[in-house]
Write an enzyme that holds these catalytic residues in place. Structure first.
Site, PDB file in Angstrom:
ATOM      1  N   SER A 159       0.855  -1.197   0.000  1.00 39.67           N
ATOM      2  CA  SER A 159       0.000   0.000   0.000  1.00 39.67           C
ATOM      3  C   SER A 159       0.891   1.246   0.000  1.00 39.67           C
ATOM      4  CB  SER A 159      -0.846  -0.022   1.277  1.00 39.67           C
ATOM      5  OG  SER A 159      -1.471   1.226   1.484  1.00 39.67           O
ATOM      6  N   TYR A 172      -3.171   0.143  10.628  1.00 36.47           N
ATOM      7  CA  TYR A 172      -3.037  -0.152   9.194  1.00 36.47           C
ATOM      8  C   TYR A 172      -1.637   0.205   8.702  1.00 36.47           C
ATOM      9  CZ  TYR A 172      -4.261  -0.463   4.226  1.00 36.47           C
ATOM     10  OH  TYR A 172      -4.313  -0.806   2.885  1.00 36.47           O
TER      11      TYR A 172
HETATM   12  N1  LIG Z   1      -8.651   0.117  -1.537  1.00 33.08           N
HETATM   13  C1  LIG Z   1      -7.563   0.842  -1.297  1.00 33.08           C
HETATM   14  O1  LIG Z   1      -7.574   2.082  -1.285  1.00 33.08           O
HETATM   15  C2  LIG Z   1      -6.259   0.142  -1.049  1.00 33.08           C
HETATM   16  C3  LIG Z   1      -5.067   0.910  -1.108  1.00 33.08           C
HETATM   17  C4  LIG Z   1      -3.857   0.271  -0.873  1.00 33.08           C
HETATM   18  C5  LIG Z   1      -3.811  -1.073  -0.592  1.00 33.08           C
HETATM   19  N2  LIG Z   1      -4.981  -1.796  -0.529  1.00 33.08           N
HETATM   20  C6  LIG Z   1      -4.873  -3.205  -0.212  1.00 33.08           C
HETATM   21  O2  LIG Z   1      -5.440  -3.972  -1.257  1.00 33.08           O
HETATM   22  C7  LIG Z   1      -5.781  -5.251  -0.748  1.00 33.08           C
HETATM   23  C8  LIG Z   1      -7.152  -5.628  -1.275  1.00 33.08           C
HETATM   24  O3  LIG Z   1      -8.113  -4.755  -0.724  1.00 33.08           O
HETATM   25  P1  LIG Z   1      -9.288  -4.074  -1.593  1.00 33.08           P
HETATM   26  O4  LIG Z   1      -9.131  -2.627  -1.453  1.00 33.08           O
HETATM   27  O5  LIG Z   1      -9.379  -4.700  -2.920  1.00 33.08           O
HETATM   28  O6  LIG Z   1     -10.552  -4.439  -0.661  1.00 33.08           O
HETATM   29  P2  LIG Z   1     -11.742  -5.487  -0.866  1.00 33.08           P
HETATM   30  O7  LIG Z   1     -12.447  -5.556   0.442  1.00 33.08           O
HETATM   31  O8  LIG Z   1     -12.536  -5.120  -2.064  1.00 33.08           O
HETATM   32  O9  LIG Z   1     -10.980  -6.854  -1.138  1.00 33.08           O
HETATM   33  C9  LIG Z   1     -10.370  -7.564  -0.087  1.00 33.08           C
HETATM   34  C10 LIG Z   1     -10.843  -9.009  -0.136  1.00 33.08           C
HETATM   35  O10 LIG Z   1     -10.174  -9.737   0.896  1.00 33.08           O
HETATM   36  C11 LIG Z   1     -11.136 -10.561   1.548  1.00 33.08           C
HETATM   37  N3  LIG Z   1     -10.685 -10.825   2.909  1.00 33.08           N
HETATM   38  C12 LIG Z   1     -10.538  -9.918   3.928  1.00 33.08           C
HETATM   39  N4  LIG Z   1     -10.147 -10.545   5.040  1.00 33.08           N
HETATM   40  C13 LIG Z   1     -10.034 -11.863   4.724  1.00 33.08           C
HETATM   41  C14 LIG Z   1      -9.657 -13.003   5.464  1.00 33.08           C
HETATM   42  N5  LIG Z   1      -9.344 -12.936   6.774  1.00 33.08           N
HETATM   43  N6  LIG Z   1      -9.626 -14.203   4.840  1.00 33.08           N
HETATM   44  C15 LIG Z   1      -9.969 -14.299   3.516  1.00 33.08           C
HETATM   45  N7  LIG Z   1     -10.344 -13.245   2.768  1.00 33.08           N
HETATM   46  C16 LIG Z   1     -10.361 -12.044   3.375  1.00 33.08           C
HETATM   47  C17 LIG Z   1     -12.432  -9.752   1.511  1.00 33.08           C
HETATM   48  O11 LIG Z   1     -13.577 -10.580   1.698  1.00 33.08           O
HETATM   49  C18 LIG Z   1     -12.360  -9.134   0.134  1.00 33.08           C
HETATM   50  O12 LIG Z   1     -12.937  -9.983  -0.850  1.00 33.08           O
HETATM   51  C19 LIG Z   1      -5.680  -5.140   0.779  1.00 33.08           C
HETATM   52  O13 LIG Z   1      -4.480  -5.742   1.196  1.00 33.08           O
HETATM   53  C20 LIG Z   1      -5.644  -3.639   1.010  1.00 33.08           C
HETATM   54  O14 LIG Z   1      -4.972  -3.317   2.199  1.00 33.08           O
HETATM   55  C21 LIG Z   1      -6.187  -1.211  -0.764  1.00 33.08           C
END
Ligand SMILES: NC(=O)c1ccc[n+]([C@@H]2O[C@H](COP(=O)([O-])OP(=O)(O)OC[C@H]3O[C@@H](n4cnc5c(N)ncnc54)[C@H](O)[C@@H]3O)[C@@H](O)[C@H]2O)c1
Length: 287
Positions: A159, A172
Site C-alpha cells: 500500500s 493499518y
Molecule cells: N482500496 C484501497 O484504497 C487500497 C489501497 C492500498 C492497498 N490496498 C490493499 O489492497 C488489498 C485488497 O483490498 P481491496 O481494497 O481490494 O478491498 P476489498 O475488500 O474489495 O478486497 C479484499 C478481499 O479480501 C477478503 N478478505 C478480507 N479478510 C479476509 C480473510 N481474513 N480471509 C480471507 N479473505 C479475506 C475480503 O472478503 C475481500 O474480498 C488489501 O491488502 C488492502 O490493504 C487497498
C-alpha cells in the site's frame, strides 16, 4: 517429468489465443472483490488458471463466471490449514503453482490512537495484523515448496501506507510497513529461486472493510465519499483509482519474461504521492 509436461494436468482444453500468462497457475487471496478480483479477471484474460482464497461467500460465488479456469476455496487467510488446502487444490486440479499473490486485507479507517478504546486495542491489532501480515506469511509458507519446483514468484499487495503516514491509522500503517519488511526479507531468503515483489496501490475505489473491534467491520471504502473526495483533491494525478488501474502491474510481476531481474521491490501505483501533495491552483510552491 519436466515442468512443461505437467503444465496441462487436469486442465480444460487450452484456449487458442496466446496470453502473457498462458500455462501459468496462480493463487490469489481476497480474489472475490476489489483489487484481487480485478487481478483474477486479468490473469484469466492472460491465459492463467487461478485458485482464489476468499472468506466472503458472495464474492466467491460471483467468480463462477470464470467457469473451470477459476477454483475457489472459501476460508480465512489467518489459518495455516486453509492455505495448505489452497495450494493442494492448485496442484491437484491445475497441476502446478507459479504465482502466489497475498492480497486479502482489512483497513482501520484512519482511527487515531487516542480514539481507540484501550480495551479493544489488542483485538483490533490482532485482526489487522493477522489479516494483513500473518495472512501473507502463512500463504508464502504454504506456497514455497511448489514455487521452488516451478521457479515461481511471490507477490504481495502492499500500500502507499507501506511508505507514508496519514493514509490510515497506526494499525493499518504499521501492518503495511510490515509488508514492506516481508518483501525485503523473503526476497533475501528465497533468492535465487523465488522472486518476491509487491504492488503498492494508493487510494482505490473498493469494498475494503474495517474491523469489528473498531466498529468499522461493515464499512466499505467506496461509500466514503468525503474521504475519497479529499484524496482526489490532494493526490498529484487528481483521481481515486479503480482496481483495474493496478492489475497490469501484477501481470508484469507474474511474467518472468518481463520481471526476471526484479526481487525485493515494491512498485507504487498511487497517483504520484512520492512527489508530494498536488499544488492548489495558483500555488507556485516554495518554502
Ligand atoms: N482500496 C484501497 O484504497 C487500497 C489501497 C492500498 C492497498 N490496498 C490493499 O489492497 C488489498 C485488497 O483490498 P481491496 O481494497 O481490494 O478491498 P476489498 O475488500 O474489495 O478486497 C479484499 C478481499 O479480501 C477478503 N478478505 C478480507 N479478510 C479476509 C480473510 N481474513 N480471509 C480471507 N479473505 C479475506 C475480503 O472478503 C475481500 O474480498 C488489501 O491488502 C488492502 O490493504 C487497498
Amino acid at each position: 517429468m519436466t515442468i512443461s509436461e505437467t503444465a496441462g494436468a487436469g486442465a480444460p482444453a487450452q484456449r487458442s489465443s496466446r496470453g502473457r500468462l498462458d500455462g501459468k497457475v496462480a493463487v490469489v487471496t481476497g480474489g472475490g472483490s476489489g483489487i484481487g478480483r480485478s487481478v483474477v479477471d486479468r490473469y484469466v484474460a492472460e491465459g492463467a488458471r487461478v485458485v482464489v482464497l476468499e472468506r466472503d461467500a458472495q464474492g466467491a460465488e460471483e467468480l463462477a463466471t470464470h467457469g473451470d479456469r477459476v477454483r475457489v476455496v472459501v476460508g480465512d487467510v489467518r489459518e495455516h490449514e486453509t492455505h495448505a488446502r489452497v495450494v493442494e487444490e492448485a496442484v491437484r486440479v491445475f497441476g502446478r503453482l507459479d504465482v502466489h499473490l497475498g492480497n486479502a486485507g482489512v483497513y482501520d479507517y484512519n482511527e487515531r490512537i487516542e480514539r481507540m478504546p484501550p480495551e479493544e486495542l489488542s483485538a483490533a491489532f490482532g485482526e489487522v495484523m493477522d489479516t494483513n501480515v500473518l495472512g501473507l506469511l502463512l500463504g508464502a509458507r504454504a506456497a514455497i515448496p511448489e514455487l521452488r519446483r516451478t521457479g515461481g514468484t511471490l507477490i504481495f499487495t502492499a500500500s502507499s501506507s507501506s511508505t507514508f503516514a496519514g493514509g490510515g491509522g497506526a494499525l493499518y500503517v504499521a501492518s503495511k510497513h510490515a509488508v514492506a519488511g516481508l518483501v525485503k526479507q523473503l526476497a533475501h531468503e528465497l533468492a535465487p529461486e523465488i522472486r518476491v515483489n509487491a504492488v503498492a496501490p494508493g487510494a482505490t475505489r473498493t469494498a475494503l472493510s474495517g474491523v469489528a473491534p473498531l466498529d468499522s467491520g461493515s464499512r466499505r471504502l467506496a461509500d466514503e465519499t468525503g474521504l475519497l473526495g479529499a484524496i482526489e483533491r490532494t493526490v498529484p494525478l487528481g483521481f481515486v483509482s479503480e482496481p483495474e488501474d493496478h492489475s497490469g502491474i501484477y501481470v508484469m510481476l507474474a511474467d518472468h519474461r518481463d520481471s526476471r531481474f526484479m526481487t525485493g521491490v515494491m512498485i507504487a501505483s498511487d497517483g504520484g504521492l512520492g512527489v508530494g501533495r498536488r499544488p492548489r491552483r495558483g500555488d507556485r510552491g516554495g518554502i
